[in-house]
Design an enzyme around this catalytic site. Structure first.
Site, PDB file in Angstrom:
ATOM      1  N   GLY B 102       0.837  -1.064  -0.090  1.00 28.52           N
ATOM      2  CA  GLY B 102      -0.101  -0.019   0.156  1.00 28.52           C
ATOM      3  C   GLY B 102       0.911   1.327   0.196  1.00 28.52           C
ATOM      4  O   GLY B 102       2.207   1.262   0.543  1.00 28.52           O
ATOM      5  N   CYS B 103       0.493   2.116  -0.468  1.00 34.37           N
ATOM      6  CA  CYS B 103       1.422   3.318  -0.594  1.00 34.37           C
ATOM      7  C   CYS B 103       1.096   4.578   0.327  1.00 34.37           C
ATOM      8  O   CYS B 103       1.551   5.711   0.236  1.00 34.37           O
ATOM      9  CB  CYS B 103       1.224   4.032  -1.983  1.00 34.37           C
ATOM     10  SG  CYS B 103       1.651   2.864  -3.247  1.00 34.37           S
TER      11      CYS B 103
END
Lengths: 419, 104
Positions: B102-103
């Protein structure tokens, strides 16, 4: 004489210039290059559309924050040649370096998405990640008296990844205060499977969306915007109609980096996540949003990172081993409307958890909870930014993330159903 | 790390079922993994999976959709056709690679 060149005088580049100048001998030459003379307080962009900040509150001249003893060059960077250790500028001059610090940030790039750069930009299509965009959106939102507002992010990573959430919350509160909330549908259209990536925060934020009647359209990866039909279209042919689209375009690093071979597909510089050094060219470091890291792209991350980057960098140029490691610490206020905000604190390894910050049990800030104090903390941060953070003075918080004051939670993990 | 049995052999997976040992994967296993999420593997799927595996081997990171389209030259639209709704997760799952980061 050692020559350090810093590309970019935004949050990270300015902090680095100040801290390095204080700690390095005068025989080390420091040059900072930036084409834009204006320093923007980017967290303030969020408040301009709703009239909370007037535009003049978020700008100051960059030169004011560059310390004495640092050479500030106002020029466009046209080329970086890592093999020759030289930077070429728009006026044809060459800037050779012994050590290079890339701090040119990441930038919303509308041209990456078909239809976004249409003549409707500034009319029915907006963004708030630039000064001009935020100012134009203020007019549009004041005139908006009903219909569907779509808040969207095209692709990750983006800088300040919580800002679109904040925008949705603030829009909900704003239209309620204007007495027209019932006439406005707010849709949050995101390529993620929920409002946030980490489970505990995602659950809380999801509940907050529900309470406010904000619809979420997850797993929506925008292929194009059909400006004539006022519709966003996903790669799997789903469509969402809007009357007002507030989007976050694809974020890309500076264009001149694209040709250097040291970047990823989005022009973010590939670096070691512990010390920000390029694996390809050890004389090159990248800090702040310009770096391709698994941490958030945010000013708070750049700030916490500085406390390991600066001593590491000094060790490196003195020929010693780098002994500090960055933990990916991030700390974000999330405005939730009606003068309240939430605070989240996390790093590479630990997701945002509830608790108190920065002092365990006392706070005064509350993690993952909506409070007025958090909101005033966010507004007060602007002063700290200009007066403490940019000049490189010590901030009253620790750089390394701490588990003290945090309450571990086990939320039901629904992600198993998501494959 | 939990060990589960897939296609009659022990396989290390994370708590969401993504494989954690690169070497434990082969194309037979991929067929079974794909079957559990309702995908019948074709050559087109395998082309994507092979790119993912070789890119991971070089870089140590599960590639993003953008990387698969720009470096692997497989259009994003094709990825959504082959791995509907959540291509990034599904591709990684079938390829026996870690869940895409996930960023945030």
């Amino acid at each position: 004489m050692k020559r350090i060149v810093i590309l970019g005088a935004g949050t990270a580049g300015t902090m680095a210039a100040n801290q390095l100048r204080k700690r390095l001998e005068r025989d080390v030459q420091i040059t900072v290059v930036d084409e834009d003379p204006v320093h923007y307080y980017q967290p303030g962009f969020l408040f301009i559309p709703f009239g909370t900040y007037s535009p003049d509150k978020v700008t100051k001249p960059k030169a004011r924050f560059i310390p004495k003893g640092v050479n500030f060059v106002k020029a466009t960077i046209t080329e970086l040649v890592p093999e020759q250790q030289v930077v070429r500028l728009g006026d044809g001059t060459e800037l050779p370096y012994d050590y290079l610090i890339i701090a040119t940030g990441t930038h919303p790039t509308r041209s990456e998405t078909p239809g976004l750069d249409s003549s409707e930009y500034g009319k029915t299509i907006h963004d708030f990640y630039s000064y001009d965009g935020a100012v134009a959106l203020h007019d549009a939102i004041e005139k908006f008296d009903g219909g569907t507002l779509v808040v969207n992010l095209i692709e990750l990573p983006i800088k300040c990844p919580v800002a679109p959430l904040e925008f949705a919350f603030l829009a909900d509160a704003y239209f309620e205060e204007r007495g027209i909330r019932d006439n406005v549908t707010i849709k949050y259209v995101t390529p993620m499977s929920s409002a946030f990536t980490k489970p505990v925060a995602a659950k809380r934020l999801g509940d907050m969306f529900e309470r406010r009647g904000i619809d979420i359209e997850p797993d929506f990866y925008v292929e194009r915007v059909d400006a004539d039909r006022r519709t966003v279209v996903s790669f799997d042919e789903r469509e969402v109609e809007y009357d007002l689209l507030v989007t976050v375009p694809v974020n890309k690093g500076a264009a001149f980096l694209g040709k250097t071979g040291i970047v990823d597909e989005l022009n973010h510089v590939k670096v070691d996540s512990k010390n920000f050094q390029s694996p390809d060219f050890p004389s090159i470091f990248a800090i702040g949003d310009a770096a391709a890291l698994p941490s958030s792209k945010a000013g708070s991350v750049a700030h916490f990172a500085m406390e390991t980057f600066v001593p590491n960098f000094i060790e490196y140029i003195n020929g010693s081993e780098m002994t500090h490691e960055f933990d990916g610490h991030a700390n974000c206020f999330i405005e939730t409307g009606h003068d309240k905000a939430m605070l989240i604190d996390f790093n590479y390894f630990t997701e945002p958890l509830p608790g108190k910050y920065p002092v365990p049990k006392l706070g005064p800030m509350s993690l993952l909870e909506e409070t007025r104090r958090n909101h005033w903390g966010k507004l007060g941060f602007k002063w700290l930014y200009w007066h403490m953070l940019l000049p490189g003075r010590r901030m009253p918080v620790k750089a390394e993330m701490s588990m003290a004051g945090k309450i571990p939670v086990t939320e039901p993990d629904t992600s198993k159903d998501n494959i | 790390m939990p060990v589960t049995t897939i296609a009659d052999r022990p396989v290390h997976v994370d708590d969401e079922g993504f494989m954690t040992e690169y070497q434990e994967w082969d194309e037979d296993l991929a067929r079974t993994l794909a079957g559990t999420i309702g995908i019948e593997l074709t050559d087109a799927h395998l082309e994507v999976i092979r790119f993912l595996r070789s890119d991971f081997e070089q870089n140590g990171v599960t590639p993003t959709l953008r990387r698969v389209s720009t470096v692997g030259n497989i259009p994003t639209k094709t990825l959504f056709d082959l791995f509907p709704k959540k291509p990034a997760r599904k591709m990684a799952y079938v390829a026996g690679l870690p869940k895409p980061a996930g960023c945030i």
